[in-house]
Scaffold this active site. Structure first.
Site, PDB file in Angstrom:
ATOM      1  N   ASP A  33       4.235  -4.339  14.296  1.00  0.00           N
ATOM      2  CA  ASP A  33       5.365  -3.699  13.617  1.00  0.00           C
ATOM      3  C   ASP A  33       6.603  -4.586  13.642  1.00  0.00           C
ATOM      4  OD1 ASP A  33       3.574  -1.528  13.525  1.00  0.00           O
ATOM      5  OD2 ASP A  33       4.394  -0.670  15.355  1.00  0.00           O
TER       6      ASP A  33
ATOM      7  N   GLU B 221       2.738   4.440   5.500  1.00  0.00           N
ATOM      8  CA  GLU B 221       3.717   4.279   6.571  1.00  0.00           C
ATOM      9  C   GLU B 221       4.436   2.953   6.406  1.00  0.00           C
ATOM     10  OE1 GLU B 221       1.467   4.394  10.211  1.00  0.00           O
ATOM     11  OE2 GLU B 221       0.804   2.314  10.020  1.00  0.00           O
TER      12      GLU B 221
ATOM     13  N   HIS C 235       2.581  -3.511   7.923  1.00  0.00           N
ATOM     14  CA  HIS C 235       3.837  -3.120   8.581  1.00  0.00           C
ATOM     15  C   HIS C 235       4.804  -4.298   8.609  1.00  0.00           C
ATOM     16  CE1 HIS C 235       5.772   0.135  11.037  1.00  0.00           C
ATOM     17  NE2 HIS C 235       6.685  -0.826  10.954  1.00  0.00           N
TER      18      HIS C 235
ATOM     19  N   ARG D 296      -1.938  -7.456  17.470  1.00  0.00           N
ATOM     20  CA  ARG D 296      -1.492  -7.659  16.086  1.00  0.00           C
ATOM     21  C   ARG D 296      -0.327  -8.642  15.996  1.00  0.00           C
ATOM     22  NH1 ARG D 296      -0.510  -1.529  14.711  1.00  0.00           N
ATOM     23  NH2 ARG D 296      -0.042  -1.570  16.938  1.00  0.00           N
TER      24      ARG D 296
END
Length: 615
Positions: free
Chosen positions: A48, A218, A283, A312
């Site tokens: 993120d 999202e 994201h 990630r």
């Protein structure tokens, strides 16, 4: 968005483990760290990611850590993981799952929007906001402005300004597509922490590529171009390799709160590339290059299939624009890529002038120059960052209309200054003077200018060079695990007998965190704590996870370590006896995490290390 735990297993034979581990070294690429090229990912864990380039010339970066908020501050985007890092907030009791933080500067104040819940999962998950009025978000204090008054429970909040009006976007929970999932909602704001109206749902999962694992929209973020507004969002569950990006578009003059104003892509605009080894890309955030000539997408993505919502790591790559004005993100890639334009450039006005004139100048790179025009004029440029220790070319762009023999005194990291000749350029003309400088790895470099002869305008400095990671035998280093940003530390190194090691807050050279690295005859290395004279040792080598500590040096294989350069400034250390990697237990990010050895985990953030020389 979800925490994962490492699942271990044992091989039937330690000998087999040793052989498999040591023959896997070739899987890690090695290359010189350069100011010209870089490879993705730019960190070892970076879910993120959100990054912004502020008017002070620094990039500010946040990512999901789960239990706190850290800010990275760096003059280079691609070297972000080597920049300054500070924990600015830890949650109060009862607030958990701290996800997807974003840092914004609104009307001269800093805000961090983050997701959290109070213990009942999605039903009580929401977006919270902190405020700081310090010019530097790593300084001052962060004030809790509370939970935003969203209409729906949700996550992944972001803000944007359009025509002087502030809007809030978030991923709203609900059964929008027939089962529990999330959709992108928008609402107007009366100030940066208060919504002023109901939420409108702009997009919900409806295509197959949005429903892999779970119906999810999202991570919304906004782009503007040629009279259009683009809302880029992530689709499908984060644990799916097919996690990807979709896009909505609207006319900039339309009512952005009206779902009818937006048109949605029928296909993902950015998806996995098995050929390039990037899975579950998404994201993201967007940021310009330092000189404003490139647009960059910053996103997370896995290195291998099936890695789910794990580390990630963060990736950066440029994108372009189609003829109709829409963004073209291309294909996720690990590179190598050209460093974004100006990434190792620092505008003179972003330094600290003393008795010098900061003036606007149309021909200057950033529109301003610093004129060293008095006898005691000086310019100090701090936080100069490079990807590896070594020699670099310091290019100085300047303008000299005063005289043919102008010069400046230039010093680096407090070393004796050298005189740099800056020949005459003519009015509003610029030239470049270059010298070689020795710089430390990371952001801890200071370059200072002092007036020598004649008044000269300094436009910017820019660094160029390429250096290969290497160990200087006999030198002292600190070892940082970049996942948590903590330093390898001996617990009471002068205690009698064996001493355990843990990760602790970086003291930048405290006695317990100093390690003299010796080169052994067999090509391995040993780490000795100079304060105690004891060596880093696998205390229980027969254990699946062998605890590491300090013991009297005896030249044992449990005290010898094989170095593997993994690229981008990182390295791994394998114990000579067990073949296992030096490892932070459970990939812990907090002070107090134990250190030991564990089987090699390709891409595992618990096993990557940054080394910084201290002498």
């Amino acid at each position: 968005m979800y925490a994962v735990r490492r699942i271990g297993f044992k091989f039937a034979s330690l000998i087999l483990l040793f052989m498999l581990t040591w023959t896997s070294f070739g899987a890690y690429p090695t290359s010189a760290a350069s100011t010209t090229n870089y490879s993705n990912p730019i960190n070892t864990a970076g879910a993120d990611p959100y990054v912004m380039l502020h008017s002070d010339g620094y990039y500010y970066f946040t990512r999901t850590l789960g239990n706190r908020l850290d800010i990275w501050k760096s003059r280079s985007l691609t070297a972000m993981d080597l920049g300054e890092r500070k924990t600015v907030w830890t949650p109060p009791s009862g607030l958990k799952d701290i996800w997807a933080p974003e840092i914004h500067n609104i009307d001269g104040k800093w805000y961090i929007y983050y997701t959290a819940n109070t213990g009942c999962g999605d039903d009580c998950r929401g977006v919270y906001v902190l405020e700081n009025d310090s010019p530097d978000p790593l300084q001052g204090s962060w004030t809790d402005k509370g939970k935003l008054n969203t209409q729906y429970a949700g996550l992944d909040g972001t803000v944007f300004d359009h025509n002087g009006r502030l809007y809030f976007l978030y991923a709203a929970y609900g059964d929008w597509s027939g089962s529990h999932g999330s959709a992108i909602a928008i609402a107007p704001m009366s100030n940066p922490w208060t919504l002023d109206g109901d939420s409108s749902i702009l997009t919900k999962p409806e295509y197959d590529w949005e429903m892999k694992g779970m119906p999810v929209n999202e991570g919304a973020v906004i782009l503007k171009n040629q009279g259009k507004i683009y809302l880029v969002f992530s689709a499908s569950a984060c644990w799916e390799d097919d996690y990807s990006l979709g896009i909505l578009s609207a006319d900039a003059a339309s009512d952005l709160l009206n779902p009818a104003s937006w048109t949605k892509s029928e296909q993902p605009v950015f998806a996995k590339s098995a050929a390039n080894g990037v899975y579950a890309p998404g994201h993201n955030s967007f940021v310009p290059s330092k000189d404003g000539t490139q647009d960059l997408i910053v996103y997370h993505g896995n290195n291998n299939p099936g890695q789910g919502c794990g580390p990630r790591p963060t990736r950066v790559q440029p994108f372009t624009w189609n003829e109709d004005g829409s963004p073209n993100f291309g294909v996720p890639t690990n590179g190598p890529l050209a460093v974004p334009s100006g990434d190792y450039r620092i505008e003179a006005e972003h330094g600290t002038p003393a008795k010098a004139l900061v003036k606007e100048e149309a021909g200057a790179s950033g529109g301003k120059v610093v004129r060293l025009n008095n006898t005691n004029s000086s310019l100090s440029i701090k936080d100069v960052i490079v990807p590896e220790e070594g020699s670099y070319t310091l290019n100085i762009r300047y303008s000299n209309t005063a005289g043919p023999d102008a010069s400046e005194q230039v010093s680096v990291n407090g070393h004796p200054a050298v005189t740099v000749a800056l020949p005459h350029t003519g009015s509003k003309e610029y030239a470049t003077a270059s010298i070689q400088v020795e710089l430390k790895k990371g952001y801890g470099n200071v370059i200072e200018f002092a007036k020598s002869k004649h008044a000269v305008d300094i436009d910017y400095i820019e660094l160029a060079g390429s250096n290969t990671f290497s160990i200087k035998p006999g030198a002292e280093y600190k070892l940082i695990n970049p996942n948590g940003g903590k330093a390898l530390s001996a617990i009471d190194p002068n205690a009698a007998g064996e001493v355990w090691t843990q990760m602790k807050d970086d003291s930048d050279g405290g006695a317990a965190q100093r390690w003299k690295i010796a080169l052994n005859e067999d090509g391995t290395y040993s780490f000795v704590n100079p304060d105690s004279g004891k060596a880093l040792t696998v205390i229980d080598p027969a254990a699946a996870w062998g605890r590491a500590g300090l013991a009297e040096y005896q030249g044992l294989d449990t005290q010898k370590w094989k170095l593997v350069d993994t690229g981008n400034g990182y390295c791994k250390w394998y114990n000579a006896q067990t073949g296992k990697a030096l490892d932070v237990n459970g990939a812990g990010i907090n002070s107090g995490a134990d250190v030991g050895t564990w089987q090699d985990i390709p891409g595992g953030p618990a096993q990557f290390w940054l080394l910084y020389r201290l002498d």
